[in-house]
Scaffold this motif. Sequence first.
Motif, mmCIF file in Angstrom:
data_model
loop_
_atom_site.group_PDB
_atom_site.id
_atom_site.type_symbol
_atom_site.label_atom_id
_atom_site.label_comp_id
_atom_site.label_asym_id
_atom_site.label_seq_id
_atom_site.Cartn_x
_atom_site.Cartn_y
_atom_site.Cartn_z
ATOM 1 N N LYS A 1 -0.828 7.478 5.819
ATOM 2 C CA LYS A 1 -1.132 6.621 4.679
ATOM 3 C C LYS A 1 -1.330 7.497 3.445
ATOM 4 C CE LYS A 1 -0.918 2.656 6.543
ATOM 5 N NZ LYS A 1 0.247 1.813 6.147
ATOM 6 N N ASN B 1 0.754 1.812 1.645
ATOM 7 C CA ASN B 1 0.800 3.029 0.844
ATOM 8 C C ASN B 1 0.822 2.638 -0.623
ATOM 9 O OD1 ASN B 1 1.171 4.741 3.193
ATOM 10 N ND2 ASN B 1 3.285 4.018 3.231
ATOM 11 N N TYR C 1 -6.789 8.133 3.442
ATOM 12 C CA TYR C 1 -5.488 8.294 2.794
ATOM 13 C C TYR C 1 -5.246 9.758 2.415
ATOM 14 C CZ TYR C 1 -4.405 3.314 1.970
ATOM 15 O OH TYR C 1 -4.080 1.976 2.113
#
Length: 485
Positions: free
Chosen positions: A200, A25, A115
């Motif tokens: 994520k 992350n 993401y």
Amino acid sequence: MKKIIGLLLILCAYTSVSAQKEKPNVLIFYVDDLRAELGCYGSTTAITPNIDKLASEGVLFNKAYTQQAICAPSRMSTLTGLRPETLGIYSIFTPLRKVHKDVVTMPQLFKENGYQTISIGKVYHHTMDDKTSWTTHFPKEKNSYVKPENIALMERLKAEGVKPLKGPAFEDADVEDEAYKDGRVAKNAIETLNKIKDEKFLMFVGLSKPHLPFNAPKQYWDLYDKSDFEIPSKEKPAGMYRLALSNWGELKSYYGIPKNGELDDDLTRTLIHGYHASVSFIDAQVGKVMQTLEDLDLRKNTVVIFMSDHGYKIGEYGAWCKHSNLEIDVRVPLIISRETGYKNRKFGVTSNALVENVDIFSTLVELCNLKGPVSDGKSLLPIIDFPSLEWDQFATSVYPRGTKIMGCTVTDGNWRYTEWRNSKTHEVFTSELYEHKNSLLSFKNLSGVPEYASVEKRMKTFIETQFPRNSAPFLQNDIPREKGQ
């Protein structure tokens, strides 16, 4: 030869480890108008325990530089990995997507790679710029006042049609953090982290202080004794180019600030006090978000970056703004911290490598094992693993004066050399050379002084590398300022 072989071994070892890592992350604290006025950078006045703790958990870059000392272009540069002279945008009035429809941005790339991309507070200068690249978007709020007398003042000024509509330059209401916008930014970040903890993410936490007005809860003002602050010298460098230092209309547009002349010492100390209170205020917000990472067990696989868009003058040279090529305006704080994945695991280290904000995109592309676009920056992961690694010889920035003059500047970490050029022909009008071995400030232009001829010759070589005088005119994609802006 041994040095080259050592570097190759380091890079090979780093690459093999990097390729095996799980995608981390990313959490970026992006702060507005923050110079390296932090305890971890040696400030004797700033109280910043949470940022100092973050520095103790990663790499502090002591020689980091922004590409232009103004909000919009510097932020676009960070988010695209492209320099202002590549984008051709130098003012705050031109949104990125008004000019560049196809440039791949950091949130766009991360979103395309699965993401969650989150923008909270001030990330781009233009709040809705690149809006389709964010999966979650909290727009930046306008400057807020809390004290009843200031709220009433703002209503009166608005009714009178005063423009620009700006209230007092500082406020110290006795309220909770969330009464001011950066407190709400931290609250939104914490709530969002709880919602996306199993996904994520690339999260930008855009903290607007210590940008004017210096509004912060009273508890942060109470950390300091106003009388402890020294009045900076108003002296301007001898031999400085007449356009090198911008005026400080940014402060003068606030209510209660004299429109002409210098500030008296009492008001100067109050403003310096307010700047420091604002820094401690955002430090507390950093601490809250970092604690949430710990509580959610996200810290171990989250890369944390703490950075600023540019520096700032709080009375130095008699100025209250950025908007220049001076060292104090282009040098910025930068901390990169991750708990796992180090080849050479060390915490709390300082790197004196010359690095730039434009490098952040490339760094994250490589760290997260993505395939990114062509960039003007380069990955800093080798330095993160080996902070003493020899790196670039120089870092550069630009600042225009109108459309006809461009200031090109280069530093080697000790010296700053600036050329003021014709934006189209690259003809050099004048040059400046300042020494910064021991200070952000310098008070004499040494360009043309025989004693420093060898230094200037070397710096000229550096600046010609980045800004060749036989190159094309500087790209100008700025959209003219619209009425009312």
